[in-house]
Write a protein that holds these residues in place. Structure first.
Motif, PDB file in Angstrom:
ATOM      1  N   ALA A  22       0.825  -1.203   0.000  1.00  0.00           N
ATOM      2  CA  ALA A  22       0.000   0.000   0.000  1.00  0.00           C
ATOM      3  C   ALA A  22       0.864   1.261   0.000  1.00  0.00           C
ATOM      4  CB  ALA A  22      -0.935  -0.005   1.195  1.00  0.00           C
ATOM      5  N   ALA A  23       2.074   1.162   0.533  1.00  0.00           N
ATOM      6  CA  ALA A  23       2.967   2.309   0.610  1.00  0.00           C
ATOM      7  C   ALA A  23       3.671   2.580  -0.717  1.00  0.00           C
ATOM      8  CB  ALA A  23       4.008   2.087   1.705  1.00  0.00           C
ATOM      9  N   GLN A  24       3.641   1.640  -1.644  1.00  0.00           N
ATOM     10  CA  GLN A  24       4.296   1.817  -2.946  1.00  0.00           C
ATOM     11  C   GLN A  24       3.496   2.780  -3.803  1.00  0.00           C
ATOM     12  OE1 GLN A  24       7.297   0.405  -3.639  1.00  0.00           O
ATOM     13  NE2 GLN A  24       7.175  -0.282  -1.527  1.00  0.00           N
ATOM     14  N   PRO A  25       4.203   3.552  -4.621  1.00  0.00           N
ATOM     15  CA  PRO A  25       3.465   4.455  -5.514  1.00  0.00           C
ATOM     16  C   PRO A  25       2.707   3.643  -6.554  1.00  0.00           C
ATOM     17  CG  PRO A  25       5.814   4.489  -6.014  1.00  0.00           C
ATOM     18  CD  PRO A  25       5.634   3.662  -4.769  1.00  0.00           C
ATOM     19  N   PRO A  26       1.574   4.137  -7.001  1.00  0.00           N
ATOM     20  CA  PRO A  26       0.799   3.402  -8.007  1.00  0.00           C
ATOM     21  C   PRO A  26       1.563   3.345  -9.331  1.00  0.00           C
ATOM     22  CG  PRO A  26      -0.129   5.574  -7.655  1.00  0.00           C
ATOM     23  CD  PRO A  26       0.953   5.400  -6.626  1.00  0.00           C
ATOM     24  N   ALA A  27       1.317   2.295 -10.102  1.00  0.00           N
ATOM     25  CA  ALA A  27       1.953   2.157 -11.409  1.00  0.00           C
ATOM     26  C   ALA A  27       1.438   3.258 -12.327  1.00  0.00           C
ATOM     27  CB  ALA A  27       1.629   0.792 -12.014  1.00  0.00           C
ATOM     28  N   ALA A  28       2.327   3.773 -13.133  1.00  0.00           N
ATOM     29  CA  ALA A  28       1.939   4.821 -14.076  1.00  0.00           C
ATOM     30  C   ALA A  28       0.973   4.245 -15.102  1.00  0.00           C
ATOM     31  CB  ALA A  28       3.168   5.382 -14.769  1.00  0.00           C
ATOM     32  N   ALA A  29      -0.059   4.982 -15.398  1.00  0.00           N
ATOM     33  CA  ALA A  29      -1.079   4.503 -16.336  1.00  0.00           C
ATOM     34  C   ALA A  29      -0.519   4.330 -17.734  1.00  0.00           C
ATOM     35  CB  ALA A  29      -2.253   5.463 -16.352  1.00  0.00           C
ATOM     36  N   ASP A  30       0.482   5.132 -18.100  1.00  0.00           N
ATOM     37  CA  ASP A  30       1.038   5.057 -19.438  1.00  0.00           C
ATOM     38  C   ASP A  30       2.367   4.306 -19.482  1.00  0.00           C
ATOM     39  OD1 ASP A  30       2.453   6.963 -18.056  1.00  0.00           O
ATOM     40  OD2 ASP A  30       2.531   8.406 -19.710  1.00  0.00           O
ATOM     41  N   ALA A  31       2.650   3.503 -18.461  1.00  0.00           N
ATOM     42  CA  ALA A  31       3.889   2.727 -18.437  1.00  0.00           C
ATOM     43  C   ALA A  31       3.882   1.729 -19.594  1.00  0.00           C
ATOM     44  CB  ALA A  31       4.021   1.982 -17.112  1.00  0.00           C
ATOM     45  N   PRO A  32       5.037   1.533 -20.247  1.00  0.00           N
ATOM     46  CA  PRO A  32       5.075   0.601 -21.372  1.00  0.00           C
ATOM     47  C   PRO A  32       4.787  -0.827 -20.927  1.00  0.00           C
ATOM     48  CG  PRO A  32       7.280   1.405 -20.840  1.00  0.00           C
ATOM     49  CD  PRO A  32       6.316   2.134 -19.962  1.00  0.00           C
ATOM     50  N   VAL A  33       4.139  -1.563 -21.797  1.00  0.00           N
ATOM     51  CA  VAL A  33       3.764  -2.936 -21.514  1.00  0.00           C
ATOM     52  C   VAL A  33       4.553  -3.849 -22.443  1.00  0.00           C
ATOM     53  CG1 VAL A  33       1.834  -4.560 -21.504  1.00  0.00           C
ATOM     54  CG2 VAL A  33       1.454  -2.195 -20.842  1.00  0.00           C
ATOM     55  N   SER A  34       5.048  -4.943 -21.913  1.00  0.00           N
ATOM     56  CA  SER A  34       5.801  -5.896 -22.726  1.00  0.00           C
ATOM     57  C   SER A  34       4.866  -6.618 -23.687  1.00  0.00           C
ATOM     58  CB  SER A  34       6.490  -6.921 -21.821  1.00  0.00           C
ATOM     59  OG  SER A  34       7.116  -7.911 -22.609  1.00  0.00           O
ATOM     60  N   VAL A  35       5.346  -6.816 -24.910  1.00  0.00           N
ATOM     61  CA  VAL A  35       4.577  -7.555 -25.904  1.00  0.00           C
ATOM     62  C   VAL A  35       5.048  -9.000 -26.001  1.00  0.00           C
ATOM     63  CG1 VAL A  35       4.046  -5.508 -27.279  1.00  0.00           C
ATOM     64  CG2 VAL A  35       6.092  -6.854 -27.813  1.00  0.00           C
ATOM     65  N   ALA A  36       6.051  -9.362 -25.228  1.00  0.00           N
ATOM     66  CA  ALA A  36       6.668 -10.692 -25.336  1.00  0.00           C
ATOM     67  C   ALA A  36       5.678 -11.830 -25.126  1.00  0.00           C
ATOM     68  CB  ALA A  36       7.828 -10.827 -24.347  1.00  0.00           C
ATOM     69  N   GLY A  37       4.628 -11.611 -24.374  1.00  0.00           N
ATOM     70  CA  GLY A  37       3.646 -12.658 -24.118  1.00  0.00           C
ATOM     71  C   GLY A  37       2.562 -12.774 -25.171  1.00  0.00           C
ATOM     72  N   GLU A  38       2.507 -11.803 -26.076  1.00  0.00           N
ATOM     73  CA  GLU A  38       1.500 -11.869 -27.135  1.00  0.00           C
ATOM     74  C   GLU A  38       1.884 -12.962 -28.133  1.00  0.00           C
ATOM     75  OE1 GLU A  38       0.610  -8.065 -28.909  1.00  0.00           O
ATOM     76  OE2 GLU A  38       0.793  -7.052 -26.974  1.00  0.00           O
ATOM     77  N   PRO A  39       0.908 -13.667 -28.686  1.00  0.00           N
ATOM     78  CA  PRO A  39       1.209 -14.822 -29.545  1.00  0.00           C
ATOM     79  C   PRO A  39       2.166 -14.536 -30.703  1.00  0.00           C
ATOM     80  CG  PRO A  39      -1.121 -14.782 -29.016  1.00  0.00           C
ATOM     81  CD  PRO A  39      -0.532 -13.513 -28.474  1.00  0.00           C
ATOM     82  N   LEU A  40       1.974 -13.452 -31.430  1.00  0.00           N
ATOM     83  CA  LEU A  40       2.858 -13.163 -32.558  1.00  0.00           C
ATOM     84  C   LEU A  40       4.291 -12.977 -32.102  1.00  0.00           C
ATOM     85  CD1 LEU A  40       3.464 -12.417 -35.547  1.00  0.00           C
ATOM     86  CD2 LEU A  40       2.995 -10.042 -34.882  1.00  0.00           C
ATOM     87  N   PHE A  41       4.482 -12.199 -31.058  1.00  0.00           N
ATOM     88  CA  PHE A  41       5.824 -11.891 -30.594  1.00  0.00           C
ATOM     89  C   PHE A  41       6.476 -13.107 -29.935  1.00  0.00           C
ATOM     90  CE2 PHE A  41       3.556  -7.896 -30.980  1.00  0.00           C
ATOM     91  CZ  PHE A  41       4.425  -7.185 -31.791  1.00  0.00           C
ATOM     92  N   ALA A  42       5.691 -13.917 -29.240  1.00  0.00           N
ATOM     93  CA  ALA A  42       6.223 -15.159 -28.673  1.00  0.00           C
ATOM     94  C   ALA A  42       6.655 -16.109 -29.792  1.00  0.00           C
ATOM     95  CB  ALA A  42       5.179 -15.819 -27.781  1.00  0.00           C
ATOM     96  N   ASP A  43       5.889 -16.132 -30.879  1.00  0.00           N
ATOM     97  CA  ASP A  43       6.244 -16.959 -32.035  1.00  0.00           C
ATOM     98  C   ASP A  43       7.547 -16.476 -32.660  1.00  0.00           C
ATOM     99  OD1 ASP A  43       5.954 -18.967 -33.995  1.00  0.00           O
ATOM    100  OD2 ASP A  43       4.811 -17.631 -35.309  1.00  0.00           O
ATOM    101  N   ILE A  44       7.711 -15.168 -32.790  1.00  0.00           N
ATOM    102  CA  ILE A  44       8.952 -14.610 -33.338  1.00  0.00           C
ATOM    103  C   ILE A  44      10.138 -15.022 -32.473  1.00  0.00           C
ATOM    104  CG2 ILE A  44      10.230 -12.456 -33.703  1.00  0.00           C
ATOM    105  CD1 ILE A  44       7.547 -11.185 -34.585  1.00  0.00           C
ATOM    106  N   VAL A  45       9.988 -14.925 -31.166  1.00  0.00           N
ATOM    107  CA  VAL A  45      11.065 -15.302 -30.242  1.00  0.00           C
ATOM    108  C   VAL A  45      11.412 -16.780 -30.404  1.00  0.00           C
ATOM    109  CG1 VAL A  45      11.615 -15.638 -27.788  1.00  0.00           C
ATOM    110  CG2 VAL A  45      10.632 -13.474 -28.571  1.00  0.00           C
ATOM    111  N   ALA A  46      10.399 -17.639 -30.451  1.00  0.00           N
ATOM    112  CA  ALA A  46      10.647 -19.085 -30.579  1.00  0.00           C
ATOM    113  C   ALA A  46      11.321 -19.406 -31.906  1.00  0.00           C
ATOM    114  CB  ALA A  46       9.327 -19.852 -30.449  1.00  0.00           C
ATOM    115  N   ARG A  47      10.826 -18.840 -32.987  1.00  0.00           N
ATOM    116  CA  ARG A  47      11.417 -19.107 -34.311  1.00  0.00           C
ATOM    117  C   ARG A  47      12.857 -18.602 -34.380  1.00  0.00           C
ATOM    118  NH1 ARG A  47       7.346 -19.103 -39.155  1.00  0.00           N
ATOM    119  NH2 ARG A  47       5.385 -19.586 -38.118  1.00  0.00           N
ATOM    120  N   SER A  48      13.090 -17.414 -33.876  1.00  0.00           N
ATOM    121  CA  SER A  48      14.439 -16.847 -33.900  1.00  0.00           C
ATOM    122  C   SER A  48      15.411 -17.718 -33.116  1.00  0.00           C
ATOM    123  CB  SER A  48      14.445 -15.434 -33.313  1.00  0.00           C
ATOM    124  OG  SER A  48      13.738 -14.555 -34.127  1.00  0.00           O
ATOM    125  N   GLY A  49      14.969 -18.179 -31.957  1.00  0.00           N
ATOM    126  CA  GLY A  49      15.824 -19.043 -31.139  1.00  0.00           C
ATOM    127  C   GLY A  49      16.171 -20.342 -31.839  1.00  0.00           C
TER     128      GLY A  49
END
Length: 158
Positions: A22-49
């Motif tokens: 509760a003492a932590q500051p709230p997360a910024a509403a416009d903080a960047p979000v990782s796309v790594a978990g999205e299916p397309l990007f996860a597929d790119i990571v797997a194929r590249s590897g």
């Protein structure tokens, strides 16, 4: 005292982790979000590897030094999969562009999409084992970059 307030006070007093959270500051509403978990990007990571692993295996066992290597099914299949990966990178670029988010990743994906065919051509054009080794190493590095830029924690725009 309402039940909600009583419950909140009870939790604050009983669990120190709740009080710390509760003492932590709230997360910024416009903080960047990782796309790594999205299916397309996860597929790119797997194929590249996987493609990077193939390149490293060729380098380790000397397979790419054979005169008939580029005529064989290993390289032709690899080239087709790498070309598909380049198209997926461009698709990822276009998705991020449409969203209007993540300028760096958007640009990097486009660059990788454009560089994959160039690196493949450099591997095919190499006339000596030393040149081929350098070209393969650069291709492996590019494929590794593809993984790392997607899986890296997103950074705020500057």
């Amino acid at each position: 005292m309402s039940c909600g307030v009583a419950l909140a006070v009870s939790l604050l007093l009983s669990d120190p982790n709740v009080a710390m959270a509760a003492a932590q500051p709230p997360a910024a509403a416009d903080a960047p979000v990782s796309v790594a978990g999205e299916p397309l990007f996860a597929d790119i990571v797997a194929r590249s590897g996987r493609l990077r692993g193939e390149v490293r295996a060729w380098m380790a066992d000397g397979a790419a030094e054979r005169a008939d290597f580029f005529a064989g099914p290993d390289f032709s299949g690899f080239k087709a999969r790498a070309t598909e990966l380049a198209a997926l990178d461009m698709q990822g670029h276009l998705i991020l562009k449409e969203r209007g988010t993540d300028g760096d990743l958007k640009c990097i994906l486009r660059g990788i999409s454009e560089d994959i065919p160039v690196k493949l051509s450099a591997v095919e054009a190499a006339t000596s084992p030393a040149e081929r080794s350098v070209a393969l190493d650069e291709l492996a590095y590019l494929l590794n970059d593809n993984v790392e830029v997607i899986t890296a924690p997103p950074q705020p725009e500057v």
